[in-house]
Design a protein around this motif. Structure first.
Motif, PDB file in Angstrom:
ATOM      1  N   GLY A 152       0.777  -1.234   0.000  1.00 41.79           N
ATOM      2  CA  GLY A 152       0.000   0.000   0.000  1.00 41.79           C
ATOM      3  C   GLY A 152       0.807   1.281   0.000  1.00 41.79           C
ATOM      4  N   ALA A 153       2.049   1.213  -0.441  1.00 46.79           N
ATOM      5  CA  ALA A 153       2.888   2.416  -0.427  1.00 46.79           C
ATOM      6  C   ALA A 153       2.495   3.415  -1.520  1.00 46.79           C
ATOM      7  N   VAL A 154       1.949   2.904  -2.635  1.00 44.24           N
ATOM      8  CA  VAL A 154       1.520   3.788  -3.724  1.00 44.24           C
ATOM      9  C   VAL A 154       0.367   4.651  -3.223  1.00 44.24           C
ATOM     10  N   GLY A 155       0.502   5.960  -3.387  1.00 39.76           N
ATOM     11  CA  GLY A 155      -0.523   6.874  -2.895  1.00 39.76           C
ATOM     12  C   GLY A 155      -0.327   7.273  -1.454  1.00 39.76           C
ATOM     13  N   THR A 156       0.629   6.640  -0.761  1.00 34.58           N
ATOM     14  CA  THR A 156       0.939   7.014   0.633  1.00 34.58           C
ATOM     15  C   THR A 156       2.343   7.591   0.739  1.00 34.58           C
ATOM     16  N   PHE A 157       3.318   6.892   0.162  1.00 38.53           N
ATOM     17  CA  PHE A 157       4.704   7.363   0.166  1.00 38.53           C
ATOM     18  C   PHE A 157       5.142   7.703  -1.254  1.00 38.53           C
ATOM     19  N   MET A 158       5.978   8.688  -1.373  1.00 40.79           N
ATOM     20  CA  MET A 158       6.521   9.089  -2.665  1.00 40.79           C
ATOM     21  C   MET A 158       7.404   7.985  -3.236  1.00 40.79           C
ATOM     22  N   SER A 159       7.448   7.858  -4.544  1.00 35.24           N
ATOM     23  CA  SER A 159       8.319   6.847  -5.161  1.00 35.24           C
ATOM     24  C   SER A 159       9.781   7.237  -4.974  1.00 35.24           C
TER      25      SER A 159
END
Length: 567
Positions: free
Chosen positions: A525-532
């Motif tokens: 779930g990092a997409v949309g929460t943490f920057m790439s």
């Protein structure tokens, strides 16, 4: 023009920034050094206060802080709030890359309380530490116990979190690998607030291998279990001068720690520590170290050098004396050896304070050194920052050992930066392909330094003003970095992300492998929460619109080639 001859360049017209940089030492002496010393002293008092607490109390405080992080993450409204970032101010980071991503709207999570050593497990040889524990703090706690982290990065200020999420190396990395290779478990807060413990053989093994080099874009690291090793009180250091071509020096460097018979795991043939310093295109010094007991060090006739005293010559200049007096051996207290480059920031201190290496300054004000890198950044302003990007080099090139000579010759032609630091490290063949990985099929070549389970790489550290800048010539720093990055990509080499980068997204993922990283981004779930990681490393300001567009396109463009459907 010979292969090693640098091109002729026209003279550059000086501007006001040149003069400000030239006399910046005034600001450093009267503002930065006193404030830095105060910071160091307050941090030291905080460390002492932490050490007075029992491990049980530290663990209780840790658990409470983790709950606060989880609560904070759950307060975030994805449709209204920005991407998650730590609350640390941008200028505090030690790396030279500008933390411009924080200029966009973002959702802050405070990790400032995670600065305790949670446990020193002597039986299992593990140190459990929080991410803001720095190298000075951990070595101060472990070395008196004749213990140390397997890899102790040289500068006191470098933190565990930065060395794991980014990059960390030391003179023992030819045995143990990079700093992240010595970690046995991570405690991570994921995007949805779950707290997981990731190891190489549990259900979270994928994120265990993906965390290094991810720059905190997969989750929030709140603690790590790191391998300890037994050490002795002193380091027996041998300084060996080498005069010859860059190829000659490269071969002497390889021979100093990599037996030509391939017996790389034999402690009788491989030193505990190794590094090299190239001072000119024709002169260098190779240093090897072996742990030694205090009884051995104090034997009659042995020389002990307590190089940590403020009035002592800077380490790189001390090492250079072997070019005149020949090979010599001395004993350095282990902790002082670990942090031998701290006081002079390798040789960057010479640019910051041109007279900082003089005996009178060392005696009178050497105890104030070094200036905190974060304060140097905080006081430089936009114009000075841009000047350093163009007229100054701080880059590390991670190259296969057999290509070290090629890398040194490239740096000489394109940048003319000296001294150059060289330090080897193992690149392990892992069960999964991570962001950085050894050359395919390296084990079949069995080149010098390689084993069947790891390829030997070398960090070529390029830190200083380029020769053309020192000579007042025209120099395009951004273009030089682009050429450096292209050379790295073509030679299966890597650029640590703390440095200023000119990489496009496509070239970023040509240098690094995206597959495991992107899989974990989606799975946890990092997409949309943490920057790439690319966007976080990207040079220049980031607007909220750019952040959103980059996240929406994360499966397109550069990722399309590596984002294959899962079975």
């Amino acid at each position: 023009m010979s292969d090693l001859e640098a091109p002729l360049r026209p003279k550059r017209k000086k501007v006001w920034v040149d003069y400000f940089v030239k006399f910046r030492w005034i600001l450093v002496i009267f503002v930065v050094l006193p404030i830095s010393f105060t910071f160091y002293f307050l941090i030291y008092l905080g460390d002492v206060k932490s050490e007075m607490k029992s491990y049980k109390r530290r663990q209780k405080e840790h658990d409470e802080n983790v709950k606060k992080v989880v609560k904070r993450l759950k307060e975030r409204n994805p449709s209204k709030d920005g991407l998650v970032c730590t609350a640390r101010k941008p200028w505090i980071a030690v790396g030279m890359r500008n933390v411009d991503y924080k200029r966009a709207r973002h959702f802050e999570v405070d990790l400032s309380g995670f600065r305790n050593i949670l446990d020193i497990d002597v039986e299992n040889m593990i140190a459990r530490v929080e991410p803001l524990v720095n190298m000075g703090q951990i070595s101060r706690a472990t070395v008196p116990m004749n213990l140390a982290l397997a890899v102790v990065a040289e500068l006191d200020d470098l933190t565990v979190g930065g060395l794991i999420n980014g990059y960390g190396i030391e003179g023992s990395s030819h045995i143990y690998g990079l700093f992240s290779d010595t970690v046995v478990a991570y405690e991570i807060v994921l995007a949805d607030g779950r707290v997981v413990r990731a190891t190489k053989d549990n259900e979270f093994s994928d994120i265990f291998y993906a965390i290094p080099w991810s720059q905190g874009t997969l989750g929030l690291l709140v603690s790590a279990d790191i391998k300890l090793i037994a050490v002795k009180e002193y380091m027996k250091v041998t300084y060996t001068p080498v005069v010859g071509s860059l190829k000659d020096m490269s071969q002497a460097y390889m021979d100093s720690f990599a037996p030509r018979d391939g017996d790389q795991d034999n402690p009788e043939k491989v030193p505990d520590f190794v590094e090299g310093m190239i001072y000119t295109p024709n002169e260098g010094v190779m240093m090897t170290g072996r742990y030694a007991s205090k009884e051995e060090a104090k034997k009659k006739g042995n020389v002990i050098n307590c190089c940590g005293w403020w009035f002592k010559p800077w380490f790189y200049q001390h090492a250079a004396t072997s070019l005149k007096k020949g090979e010599f051996v001395e004993y350095i207290p282990t902790r002082e050896y670990y942090h031998r480059h701290t006081r002079s920031l390798y040789w960057e201190g010479k640019l910051i304070l041109p007279f900082g290496d003089q005996w009178w300054f060392r005696f009178l004000l050497g105890w104030l050194m070094p200036p905190k890198v974060s304060l140097l950044k905080a006081t430089q302003g936009e114009a000075i920052r841009n000047y350093y990007h163009e007229m100054h080099v701080i880059q590390d090139m991670l190259v296969p050992l057999y290509k070290v000579a090629d890398a040194l010759e490239w740096v000489h032609r394109e940048m003319e930066v000296y001294p150059i630091w060289i330090c080897p490290h193992r690149m392990f063949k892992l069960p999964v392909k991570t962001m950085i990985y050894p050359e395919p099929g390296f084990e079949h070549h069995r080149r010098q330094g390689d084993t069947n389970y790891a390829q030997m790489y070398t960090d070529v550290g390029v830190y200083y003003a380029p020769g053309p800048v020192l000579k007042g010539e025209v120099y395009d720093g951004a273009e030089a970095v682009r050429r450096l990055e292209n050379w790295l990509i073509e030679n299966h080499s890597f650029q640590p992300q703390y440095a200023v980068s000119e990489l496009s997204e496509k070239n970023f993922w040509r240098m690094f492998d995206a597959e495991l990283y992107e899989k974990c981004r989606r799975s946890y779930g990092a997409v949309g929460t943490f920057m790439s990681v690319y966007y976080k490393s990207k040079k220049g300001r980031k607007t909220e619109k750019e952040v959103q567009e980059a996240e929406q396109a994360h499966l397109e463009a550069a990722y399309a080639e590596v984002d294959q459907p899962m079975d």
